[in-house]
Design an enzyme around this catalytic site. Structure first.
Site, PDB file in Angstrom:
ATOM      1  N   SER B  45       0.782  -1.340   0.042  1.00  0.00           N
ATOM      2  CA  SER B  45       0.075  -0.057   0.092  1.00  0.00           C
ATOM      3  C   SER B  45       1.040   1.407  -0.001  1.00  0.00           C
ATOM      4  O   SER B  45       1.849   1.410   0.841  1.00  0.00           O
ATOM      5  CB  SER B  45      -0.947  -0.153   1.176  1.00  0.00           C
ATOM      6  OG  SER B  45      -1.968   0.956   1.260  1.00  0.00           O
ATOM      7  N   GLU B  46       0.580   2.260  -0.901  1.00  0.00           N
ATOM      8  CA  GLU B  46       1.684   3.266  -1.295  1.00  0.00           C
ATOM      9  C   GLU B  46       1.756   4.128  -0.019  1.00  0.00           C
ATOM     10  O   GLU B  46       2.661   4.941  -0.006  1.00  0.00           O
ATOM     11  CB  GLU B  46       1.657   3.889  -2.607  1.00  0.00           C
ATOM     12  CG  GLU B  46       0.360   4.567  -2.865  1.00  0.00           C
ATOM     13  CD  GLU B  46      -0.538   3.525  -3.667  1.00  0.00           C
ATOM     14  OE1 GLU B  46      -0.708   2.571  -3.388  1.00  0.00           O
ATOM     15  OE2 GLU B  46      -1.477   4.279  -4.387  1.00  0.00           O
ATOM     16  N   ASN B  47       0.568   4.380   0.702  1.00  0.00           N
ATOM     17  CA  ASN B  47       0.811   5.048   1.870  1.00  0.00           C
ATOM     18  C   ASN B  47       1.534   4.317   3.201  1.00  0.00           C
ATOM     19  O   ASN B  47       1.762   4.980   4.073  1.00  0.00           O
ATOM     20  CB  ASN B  47      -0.652   5.548   2.676  1.00  0.00           C
ATOM     21  CG  ASN B  47      -1.401   4.103   2.775  1.00  0.00           C
ATOM     22  OD1 ASN B  47      -1.263   3.077   2.089  1.00  0.00           O
ATOM     23  ND2 ASN B  47      -2.161   4.292   3.938  1.00  0.00           N
ATOM     24  N   SER B  87       8.206   4.302   0.791  1.00  0.00           N
ATOM     25  CA  SER B  87       7.361   3.571  -0.251  1.00  0.00           C
ATOM     26  C   SER B  87       7.576   3.497  -1.673  1.00  0.00           C
ATOM     27  O   SER B  87       7.532   2.662  -2.472  1.00  0.00           O
ATOM     28  CB  SER B  87       5.981   4.198   0.103  1.00  0.00           C
ATOM     29  OG  SER B  87       4.988   3.255  -0.664  1.00  0.00           O
TER      30      SER B  87
END
Lengths: 231, 219
Positions: B45-47, B87
């Protein structure tokens, strides 16, 4: 250890002037500095440029600052789901600079790390590349992007000590650590403020050198945008 | 024609053991439901999370644990948390093996448009431009045609581009197609009951048909 404690959010933001550049941590409504946003709302300032991945929702987070017309420009990657934002953008009251999320994170990181520019492949061939230097490295094209720095950065952590060391929780970390380093003055609000020595040095995410002011926040709402559950 | 769930199910067949995968918002998120249980894969998840788990039960909802679509999630055992710069370092650095995302248009040379419709509200590109510029393998989940019947698989994108020459494979409601390095959509599979002629008629860009085209299977 240097004591960076201030009494509360009002004292922390007291000298933030209008027309300055602010960074605010958070992804969606997760990890946003709720107390400082409330304290800013109580100040009579406007013309702010805010660097933040998102722009809050209509009645929470940065959305509150937008509603009070305190913001001149947003620098963000995604600003959906905010009707007041849309209205101000379409009427020309608000400027928006949309930046790919990884580029935004790296520009802020570069700002804190003293790197004035870097090359990234994100945005090559798109309108993001307009006016930017493009160079080929090992057969692939990259854009030059510049650092981002701010007059003040405001971050939210889970735990901190009085010397400014910070630990974040879950995905509330997001942009907070890079923003801490990229603000001339970094204000950290934390859920739990402890004395030096109480946090394990092995677990510190943001070393206190980046933080100038710290206080223990109160009444965190931690609003959820998309409450999704399995039965 | 495939349902959204069937598109997700067909894409799940592309997942390989040991992959780190980023799933976009919408149909791509559904792919997680169909990844075979005997495969060990990690969802990014890019967060700031590697190891997305299922949605939580009501008593386990944590506002400090969300995915890139801002939905509440859980972590699987062995997860790792990190900041947004880290990330995108793993995305840009080519460490994520597979990116699955939605598209409004794809061109026959693999350009993708999925972030902006001029004249309408612009919400922003989020992490899409970073993902498509760097992922080793990009699979697009999309509808073959717009609601008014216009093909979304085109000679050139008409909407603002998200990334150039990056899409490798498309799973639409009508077909599985690969993007040829020389340009053109290579038809690989048909949705059950959909003819090659229908796919041809609904594909705006160059369609390459080689030999017999099988119907897709989902298992």
């Amino acid at each position: 250890m240097i004591n960076k404690t201030v009494k509360n959010a009002m004292e922390a933001v007291a000298d933030i002037p209008g027309n300055c550049m602010l960074m605010m941590g958070g992804f969606g409504l997760s990890g946003i500095p709720e107390n400082c946003i409330q304290a800013l709302l109580a100040k009579n300032i406007s013309g702010l440029t805010i660097v933040s991945n998102n722009a809050g929702v209509d009645d929470f987070g940065i959305g509150l600052l937008l509603k009070k017309r305190m913001v001149k420009k947003m620098i963000s990657s995604y600003v959906g789901e905010n009707a007041e934002f849309e209205r101000q953008l379409l009427s020309g009251e608000l400027e928006v600079d949309l930046i790919p999320q990884g580029t935004l994170a790296e520009r802020v990181r570069a700002g804190g790390a003293g790197i004035p520019a870097f090359f990234t492949p994100a945005g090559v061939g798109t309108e993001v590349a307009e006016g930017k230097e493009i160079r080929e490295f090992e057969g692939k094209l990259y854009l030059m992007e510049r650092w981002l720095r701010a007059d003040f950065s405001i971050v939210k952590a889970w735990k901190g000590d009085t010397s400014g060391n910070l630990i974040f929780k879950g995905t509330a970390r997001n942009f907070n650590p890079m923003m801490a380093a990229a603000g001339k003055i970094c204000i950290a609000e934390v859920e739990e403020l402890v004395q030096p020595g109480e946090l394990d040095p092995n677990q510190i995410h943001t070393p206190g050198i980046y933080v100038q002011r710290i206080f223990q926040g109160e009444n965190y709402e931690k609003r959820i945008e998309q409450r999704t559950v399995t039965q | 024609m495939l349902t959204k769930e069937q598109i997700a199910k067909r894409i799940a067949k592309e997942v390989k053991n040991g992959q780190y995968i980023n799933l976009g918002i919408g149909i791509p998120t559904l792919v997680a439901n169909y990844i075979p249980k005997d495969l060990d894969v990690v969802l990014q998840s890019e967060n700031g999370l590697l190891g997305i788990g299922p949605f939580p039960t009501a008593d386990k909802v944590d506002p400090d644990l969300i995915n890139a679509g801002k939905q509440t999630i859980t972590m699987v055992p062995g997860s790792a948390l990190f900041n947004s710069a880290e990330s995108f370092a793993m995305i840009r650095g080519g460490h994520v093996h597979l990116t699955i995302l939605g598209a409004m248009e794809v061109s026959e040379n693999g350009d993708i448009a999925n972030w902006k419709i001029p004249g309408k509200m612009v919400k922003g590109m989020g992490g899409a431009m970073d993902l498509v510029a760097s992922a080793k393998n990009i699979i697009v989940a999309m509808q073959h045609c717009s609601k008014d019947g216009q093909s979304k698989l085109l000679p050139e994108c008409s909407l603002p581009i998200t990334g150039i020459r990056c899409v490798k494979k498309i799973v639409s409601d009508l077909a599985v197609l690969e993007v040829s390095p020389e340009g053109g959509f290579i038809l690989k599979e048909r949705a059950p009951g959909v003819s090659v002629e229908e796919i041809q008629a609904k594909t705006g860009g160059k369609l390459i048909i080689e030999g017999e085209i099988p119907e897709m299977t989902f298992e």
